[in-house]
Scaffold this motif. Structure first.
Motif, PDB file in Angstrom:
ATOM      1  N   MET A   1      -6.427   1.455   6.623  1.00  0.00           N
ATOM      2  CA  MET A   1      -5.038   1.934   6.704  1.00  0.00           C
ATOM      3  C   MET A   1      -4.982   3.282   7.436  1.00  0.00           C
ATOM      4  O   MET A   1      -4.094   3.520   8.251  1.00  0.00           O
ATOM      5  N   TYR A   2      -5.938   4.166   7.140  1.00  0.00           N
ATOM      6  CA  TYR A   2      -5.990   5.449   7.857  1.00  0.00           C
ATOM      7  C   TYR A   2      -6.365   5.205   9.321  1.00  0.00           C
ATOM      8  O   TYR A   2      -5.857   5.858  10.228  1.00  0.00           O
TER       9      TYR A   2
ATOM     10  N   VAL B   1      -4.099  -5.572   8.720  1.00  0.00           N
ATOM     11  CA  VAL B   1      -3.308  -4.343   8.714  1.00  0.00           C
ATOM     12  C   VAL B   1      -2.241  -4.478   9.792  1.00  0.00           C
ATOM     13  O   VAL B   1      -2.539  -4.789  10.943  1.00  0.00           O
ATOM     14  N   LEU B   2      -0.997  -4.245   9.384  1.00  0.00           N
ATOM     15  CA  LEU B   2       0.125  -4.361  10.315  1.00  0.00           C
ATOM     16  C   LEU B   2       0.715  -2.979  10.571  1.00  0.00           C
ATOM     17  O   LEU B   2       0.852  -2.185   9.637  1.00  0.00           O
ATOM     18  N   ALA B   3       1.039  -2.706  11.806  1.00  0.00           N
ATOM     19  CA  ALA B   3       1.730  -1.460  12.150  1.00  0.00           C
ATOM     20  C   ALA B   3       3.044  -1.869  12.795  1.00  0.00           C
ATOM     21  O   ALA B   3       3.045  -2.493  13.853  1.00  0.00           O
TER      22      ALA B   3
ATOM     23  N   LEU C   1      -3.095  -5.384  13.740  1.00  0.00           N
ATOM     24  CA  LEU C   1      -4.048  -4.630  14.571  1.00  0.00           C
ATOM     25  C   LEU C   1      -5.415  -5.314  14.553  1.00  0.00           C
ATOM     26  O   LEU C   1      -5.854  -5.808  13.506  1.00  0.00           O
ATOM     27  N   ALA C   2      -6.069  -5.312  15.718  1.00  0.00           N
ATOM     28  CA  ALA C   2      -7.379  -5.979  15.834  1.00  0.00           C
ATOM     29  C   ALA C   2      -8.465  -5.121  15.194  1.00  0.00           C
ATOM     30  O   ALA C   2      -8.428  -3.884  15.280  1.00  0.00           O
ATOM     31  N   GLU C   3      -9.446  -5.792  14.593  1.00  0.00           N
ATOM     32  CA  GLU C   3     -10.571  -5.086  13.975  1.00  0.00           C
ATOM     33  C   GLU C   3     -11.275  -4.183  15.000  1.00  0.00           C
ATOM     34  O   GLU C   3     -11.667  -3.061  14.688  1.00  0.00           O
TER      35      GLU C   3
ATOM     36  N   LEU D   1       4.858   6.990  11.319  1.00  0.00           N
ATOM     37  CA  LEU D   1       4.762   6.057  10.186  1.00  0.00           C
ATOM     38  C   LEU D   1       6.115   5.471   9.815  1.00  0.00           C
ATOM     39  O   LEU D   1       6.201   4.368   9.305  1.00  0.00           O
ATOM     40  N   GLU D   2       7.189   6.290  10.051  1.00  0.00           N
ATOM     41  CA  GLU D   2       8.519   5.768   9.743  1.00  0.00           C
ATOM     42  C   GLU D   2       8.940   4.706  10.745  1.00  0.00           C
ATOM     43  O   GLU D   2       9.507   3.679  10.390  1.00  0.00           O
ATOM     44  N   VAL D   3       8.606   4.951  12.010  1.00  0.00           N
ATOM     45  CA  VAL D   3       8.995   3.992  13.055  1.00  0.00           C
ATOM     46  C   VAL D   3       8.113   2.747  12.997  1.00  0.00           C
ATOM     47  O   VAL D   3       8.574   1.628  13.204  1.00  0.00           O
ATOM     48  N   ARG D   4       6.814   2.947  12.756  1.00  0.00           N
ATOM     49  CA  ARG D   4       5.870   1.813  12.723  1.00  0.00           C
ATOM     50  C   ARG D   4       5.146   1.815  11.376  1.00  0.00           C
ATOM     51  O   ARG D   4       3.968   2.193  11.287  1.00  0.00           O
ATOM     52  N   PRO D   5       5.848   1.400  10.301  1.00  0.00           N
ATOM     53  CA  PRO D   5       5.197   1.450   8.976  1.00  0.00           C
ATOM     54  C   PRO D   5       3.915   0.621   8.934  1.00  0.00           C
ATOM     55  O   PRO D   5       3.838  -0.436   9.568  1.00  0.00           O
ATOM     56  N   ILE D   6       2.949   1.150   8.192  1.00  0.00           N
ATOM     57  CA  ILE D   6       1.667   0.448   8.065  1.00  0.00           C
ATOM     58  C   ILE D   6       1.666  -0.364   6.772  1.00  0.00           C
ATOM     59  O   ILE D   6       1.932   0.174   5.694  1.00  0.00           O
ATOM     60  N   ASP D   7       1.442  -1.650   6.909  1.00  0.00           N
ATOM     61  CA  ASP D   7       1.421  -2.536   5.752  1.00  0.00           C
ATOM     62  C   ASP D   7       0.133  -3.342   5.760  1.00  0.00           C
ATOM     63  O   ASP D   7      -0.541  -3.439   6.786  1.00  0.00           O
ATOM     64  N   VAL D   8      -0.148  -3.940   4.620  1.00  0.00           N
ATOM     65  CA  VAL D   8      -1.375  -4.724   4.498  1.00  0.00           C
ATOM     66  C   VAL D   8      -1.018  -6.103   3.973  1.00  0.00           C
ATOM     67  O   VAL D   8      -0.178  -6.227   3.086  1.00  0.00           O
ATOM     68  N   ARG D   9      -1.651  -7.122   4.566  1.00  0.00           N
ATOM     69  CA  ARG D   9      -1.505  -8.480   4.034  1.00  0.00           C
ATOM     70  C   ARG D   9      -2.892  -8.919   3.586  1.00  0.00           C
ATOM     71  O   ARG D   9      -3.822  -8.924   4.399  1.00  0.00           O
ATOM     72  N   LEU D  10      -3.027  -9.229   2.308  1.00  0.00           N
ATOM     73  CA  LEU D  10      -4.341  -9.642   1.805  1.00  0.00           C
ATOM     74  C   LEU D  10      -4.571 -11.108   2.149  1.00  0.00           C
ATOM     75  O   LEU D  10      -3.709 -11.940   1.900  1.00  0.00           O
TER      76      LEU D  10
END
Ligand code: DC
Length: 228
Positions: free
Chosen positions: A39-40, A83-85, A90-92, A64-73
């Motif tokens: 995430m970081y 990890v979504l921005a 995003l690619a590994e 972060l407000e414009v492109r919030p970072i989220d996670v899909r397990l």
């Protein structure tokens, strides 16, 4: 307060084997799995793309407000989660790229950035039994985790593991450059004012320098079954 379901916190420095061990253990015990470093790293990737300075916390917060970072397990995805921005996965390779490694510790030192990441990580932990890897999981994110592990390894072993990781993705990387990068990240992660990397007082310390992944996984699985 004891959490409603099992929480396993794995902290330790870069290259200690946290993510490999955590993922394998998640598979073995059917737990949710998240490597919080990603995430970081996602914010590091965004800052490089948008040319936002790693020292500029207000600009990073706007990003972060414009492109919030989220996670899909998703245990079947390459990393075990996505990890979504701003909705884009995003690619590994981008997350793990050296360019992101160089700025990520500076980005992760900002208190308001950490607040936002920690809030998301805690929400994920509410979804079910979980194993989370990072730097502040046992101390800050999941302080009541039933199992806390601090995984460490000598710097030589950590450099070697990172080199092997890069080699698998077809990138040759100089051992000396990696050594310097890991030392600098250790220094930044351990010395920051906010949630520094430290051994939680109730953690089991495991030195993985001379242990195979499966040995470490078995040790933690035994701790988990003792805690259940
Ligand atoms: O585990 P990693 O190398 O992918 O982590 C990248 C950086 O993110 C690391 O240098 C420090 C930071 N980090 C953090 O501050 N807190 C976490 N829980 C996870 C990672």
């Amino acid at each position: 307060m004891t959490p409603p379901h099992l929480q396993i916190a794995i902290d330790g420095p870069a290259g200690s084997g946290k993510t490999t061990v955590a993922r394998r253990l998640a598979d073995r015990l059917s737990l949710l799995y998240l490597d919080t470093g990603a995430m970081y790293r996602a914010l590091a990737v965004l800052s490089l793309r948008e040319r936002v300075d790693a020292d500029n916390e207000p600009a990073l917060l706007r990003l972060l407000e414009v492109r919030p970072i989220d996670v899909r397990l998703d245990p079947r995805s390459p990393m075990g989660f996505t990890v979504l921005a701003g909705g884009e996965a995003l690619a590994e390779a981008d997350l793990q790229a050296n360019a992101a490694s160089v700025v990520v510790s500076t980005i992760a030192a900002h208190p308001k950035i950490r607040e936002r990441m920690v809030a998301k990580q805690r929400r994920i932990a509410e979804l079910g039994p979980v194993i989370m890897a990072g730097r502040d999981i046992g101390t800050v994110v999941l302080p009541d985790a039933q199992v806390k592990v601090f995984l460490t390894a000598s710097i030589g072993a950590r450099v070697q593991r990172r080199r092997e990781q890069f080699a698998r993705s077809g990138t040759a990387i100089d051992a000396h450059a990696l050594y310097t990068e890991l030392e600098e990240r250790d220094r930044l992660d351990e010395s920051r004012a906010n949630s520094p990397l430290q051994i939680p007082p109730d953690a089991h310390v495991i030195d993985s320098s001379d242990l195979g992944i499966d040995d470490v996984v078995s040790k933690i699985a035994a701790l988990a079954s003792a805690a259940a």
